[in-house]
Every structure is written in structure tokens, then in C-alpha cells.
Design an enzyme around this catalytic site. Sequence first.
Site, PDB file in Angstrom:
ATOM      1  N   SER A  74       0.802  -1.239   0.000  1.00 39.14           N
ATOM      2  CA  SER A  74       0.000   0.000   0.000  1.00 39.14           C
ATOM      3  C   SER A  74       0.828   1.279   0.000  1.00 39.14           C
ATOM      4  O   SER A  74       0.266   2.364  -0.155  1.00 39.14           O
ATOM      5  CB  SER A  74      -0.938   0.011   1.203  1.00 39.14           C
ATOM      6  OG  SER A  74      -1.925  -0.950   1.026  1.00 39.14           O
ATOM      7  N   LYS A  77       0.255   3.373  -2.943  1.00 35.20           N
ATOM      8  CA  LYS A  77      -0.965   4.202  -3.057  1.00 35.20           C
ATOM      9  C   LYS A  77      -0.632   5.699  -3.059  1.00 35.20           C
ATOM     10  O   LYS A  77      -1.358   6.507  -3.638  1.00 35.20           O
ATOM     11  CB  LYS A  77      -1.946   3.856  -1.931  1.00 35.20           C
ATOM     12  CG  LYS A  77      -2.541   2.460  -2.122  1.00 35.20           C
ATOM     13  CD  LYS A  77      -3.389   1.961  -0.968  1.00 35.20           C
ATOM     14  CE  LYS A  77      -3.936   0.574  -1.348  1.00 35.20           C
ATOM     15  NZ  LYS A  77      -4.273  -0.301  -0.267  1.00 35.20           N
ATOM     16  N   TYR A 199      -4.497  -2.752 -10.021  1.00 37.73           N
ATOM     17  CA  TYR A 199      -4.312  -2.583  -8.575  1.00 37.73           C
ATOM     18  C   TYR A 199      -3.394  -3.687  -8.018  1.00 37.73           C
ATOM     19  O   TYR A 199      -2.485  -3.415  -7.218  1.00 37.73           O
ATOM     20  CB  TYR A 199      -5.682  -2.582  -7.886  1.00 37.73           C
ATOM     21  CG  TYR A 199      -5.617  -2.512  -6.389  1.00 37.73           C
ATOM     22  CD1 TYR A 199      -5.376  -1.300  -5.730  1.00 37.73           C
ATOM     23  CD2 TYR A 199      -5.777  -3.656  -5.613  1.00 37.73           C
ATOM     24  CE1 TYR A 199      -5.303  -1.245  -4.340  1.00 37.73           C
ATOM     25  CE2 TYR A 199      -5.712  -3.611  -4.233  1.00 37.73           C
ATOM     26  CZ  TYR A 199      -5.463  -2.407  -3.603  1.00 37.73           C
ATOM     27  OH  TYR A 199      -5.382  -2.356  -2.234  1.00 37.73           O
ATOM     28  N   TYR A 250      -4.234   3.972   8.380  1.00 33.30           N
ATOM     29  CA  TYR A 250      -5.549   3.363   8.598  1.00 33.30           C
ATOM     30  C   TYR A 250      -6.150   3.737   9.943  1.00 33.30           C
ATOM     31  O   TYR A 250      -6.041   4.877  10.379  1.00 33.30           O
ATOM     32  CB  TYR A 250      -5.469   1.827   8.414  1.00 33.30           C
ATOM     33  CG  TYR A 250      -4.747   1.501   7.157  1.00 33.30           C
ATOM     34  CD1 TYR A 250      -5.326   1.787   5.924  1.00 33.30           C
ATOM     35  CD2 TYR A 250      -3.460   0.978   7.181  1.00 33.30           C
ATOM     36  CE1 TYR A 250      -4.650   1.522   4.748  1.00 33.30           C
ATOM     37  CE2 TYR A 250      -2.782   0.706   6.007  1.00 33.30           C
ATOM     38  CZ  TYR A 250      -3.379   0.996   4.799  1.00 33.30           C
ATOM     39  OH  TYR A 250      -2.716   0.741   3.651  1.00 33.30           O
ATOM     40  N   VAL A 268       1.298  -3.570   3.987  1.00 31.91           N
ATOM     41  CA  VAL A 268       1.324  -4.829   4.735  1.00 31.91           C
ATOM     42  C   VAL A 268       2.591  -5.662   4.485  1.00 31.91           C
ATOM     43  O   VAL A 268       2.782  -6.688   5.134  1.00 31.91           O
ATOM     44  CB  VAL A 268       0.061  -5.706   4.489  1.00 31.91           C
ATOM     45  CG1 VAL A 268      -1.169  -5.060   5.072  1.00 31.91           C
ATOM     46  CG2 VAL A 268      -0.114  -6.027   3.029  1.00 31.91           C
TER      47      VAL A 268
HETATM   48  O1  DON Z   1      -5.302  -4.769  -1.151  1.00 28.68           O
HETATM   49  C1  DON Z   1      -4.678  -5.483  -0.396  1.00 28.68           C
HETATM   50  O2  DON Z   1      -5.239  -6.195   0.401  1.00 28.68           O
HETATM   51  C2  DON Z   1      -3.158  -5.489  -0.390  1.00 28.68           C
HETATM   52  N1  DON Z   1      -2.603  -5.881  -1.572  1.00 28.68           N
HETATM   53  C3  DON Z   1      -2.618  -4.153  -0.006  1.00 28.68           C
HETATM   54  C4  DON Z   1      -2.848  -3.974   1.403  1.00 28.68           C
HETATM   55  C5  DON Z   1      -1.987  -3.033   2.106  1.00 28.68           C
HETATM   56  O3  DON Z   1      -0.774  -2.962   2.025  1.00 28.68           O
HETATM   57  C6  DON Z   1      -2.755  -2.273   3.060  1.00 28.68           C
HETATM   58  N2  DON Z   1      -1.900  -1.885   4.064  1.00 28.68           N
HETATM   59  N3  DON Z   1      -1.559  -1.787   5.045  1.00 28.68           N
END
Ligand code: DON
Length: 314
Positions: A74, A77, A199, A250, A268
Site C-alpha cells: 500500500s 498508493k 491494482y 488506517y 502490509v
Molecule cells: O489490497 C490489499 O489487500 C493489499 N494488496 C494491499 C494492502 C496493504 O498494504 C494495506 N496496508 N496496510
Amino acid sequence: MFSTPTGLPRVGRFEPVLNHIAEEVSSLTDRGRPADYIPLLAKADPQRFGMAVAEVDGTVYGVGDWRHPFSAQSITKVFTLALALSLGGERLWQGVGREPSGNPFNSLVQLEHENGIPRNPFINAGALVVTDRLQSLTSDAAGQVLELLRAESGNPGIDFMPEVAACEASYGGRNAALAHFMASYGNLLTPVPGLLAAYFWQCSIVASCKDLALAAGFLARHGTRANGSTLLSKSQAKQINAMMLTCGTYDAAGDFAYRVGLPGKSGVGGGIIAVVPGVCTLCVWGPGLDRHGNSVAGVLALDRFTTLTGLSVF
Ligand code: DON
């Protein structure tokens, strides 16, 4: 213990504080757990730790695994948002809000109450809208994000990881649900399958702390790219930094602001980027996450950095 780095001689000025932080992190007993929703992330070793600081002139310092590539997830983003704002301007805000969500990043619950308009660009639903707008402007949102990261970091070796993209797709039911739900409200401009693919590719980008600290430099330079050209207006750079501060970690964004006092964005994969406007950008990596999805070692390291150096936005 450490005086403010701006008052120190230039050569090696962040090295003592980085070494000190790495030492503190090494005695951390509970580092959380790596993300386990896809096997490739679950395998990461929570003992790994890296941290990089890139000054606005491109001078970069690091400690530990700061050159080791990891799954940016993320963190990307932020770069998608920068490109969508740069190319598409203010009309982006018709489809995505600017408020913290107070909910987990992959939550579905707010969307129905709020008519398919996600709270902010950093929860998954909001990021899907931003990728959709970039996809409609360029036909290759993920490729554009990759190019931006390569150009700003000076590392042409940054790349997608096809295995991660494939895993994201096979475990991507929730993101697919978010996208179809928003499409039913008319809040997507491009077809859902292509948007989801873009995405997932974007999430799969692999880069190091060094790469990401350098790549985020335009946020500390008020929108100016590494080559001196303009990516964002001063005010757009301010807006993205403000959104990172309020929404970038978040449902833990309040606690992150309290502890770190900087705009930040987590992923993540265990990485977090942070910005000291006008001074430097940082990236930390430690794969063990807390229950909100933020790196335990990463938040601690940034907390210690701003505390020891006095460099924060407050
Ligand atoms: O969309 C998702 O679930 C993951 N590929 C990205 C999530 C992410 O890194 C959110 N972060 N903390």
C-alpha cells in the site's frame, strides 16, 4: 541525546541516530506477525529491519536491511495518488473523500452508507478509485507508478513481482467486492477486471527502503521531482502530506500521528514511508505487523527518530 541534524556537519549527519535506532529495535521482543493473507508475505522474517533517510538533495543514509527489496504494497498508493492528482487534478475528489475512516483498510461497511464514495484514497476502496482514474487517464496505471518509482529513486531495477500479483488476484475477493460495489454506484470509469489487475500489479512492486525514501522525495520538496521538474503544485504536495498524516496508517492514524508526528504511509509488506517537509523522507521496513497492519518495528523506529532528532511537523 542527538542534536537536531540540520545543525550538524553534512557528512554522515544521520548515521549516529540511525545506528542508535537499529540498536534499540534489535532488543524489541514482540515485533508482531507478518501479513499472512498471501503465502509470499507470510514467509518474511520478522527479525529483519532496515531504515533509510533521504535528504531533499538526494543524499541518502541507511542502516540494517535498507537495501533489501520488500513488497511495497500500500505504500504505492501514495504514488498513484500523486500521479492521479498531477494528471487529472481536483475532479478526483468527486469520487473519493478526504476523511479518516476509523475502519480497517479493507472494510466494506462504510461504502453502502456513503453511496459508494470511499472515505479516503488510502483505504483499499479509495485506492481502487484512484487507480481507476489513473487507468482512465493513462491506460496503464501500474506501469506509470513503476516508472515514477524508478525515475525518482534512480533505480531502474525496481520491478513488479508477478507471483505476488498472482497471489493478490487469487485472494482478492474482498477487493473485487469493493470494486464491483463501487461500479454499481457509477463510481468507476474503467471496467472492473482491468482495474483489479492494475491494482494487484501496483501492490506487487518490490523496492528497498533506500528506493522508497528517495522516490518519495518530491513530497519533502513541495512537489519537485528529483530532476527539478514539477510533479505536483506546492499545494497538492501539502494535500497529500496532510492525507498521509490523517489517513496513511488506517485506523491507527491517530496513534501514529501522536507517536511519530509525521505524514506516513504503511503497507502490509512491513514498510512505512514518512516525510519531514523541506528536510527529508524516510522509509523503514520490518515485516512484523500490529493488528492494524502497520510494522511494529517501523512505527517504533520512526517514533524514536522524531523524538531523538526533534524533526517532526509539530
Ligand atoms: O489490497 C490489499 O489487500 C493489499 N494488496 C494491499 C494492502 C496493504 O498494504 C494495506 N496496508 N496496510
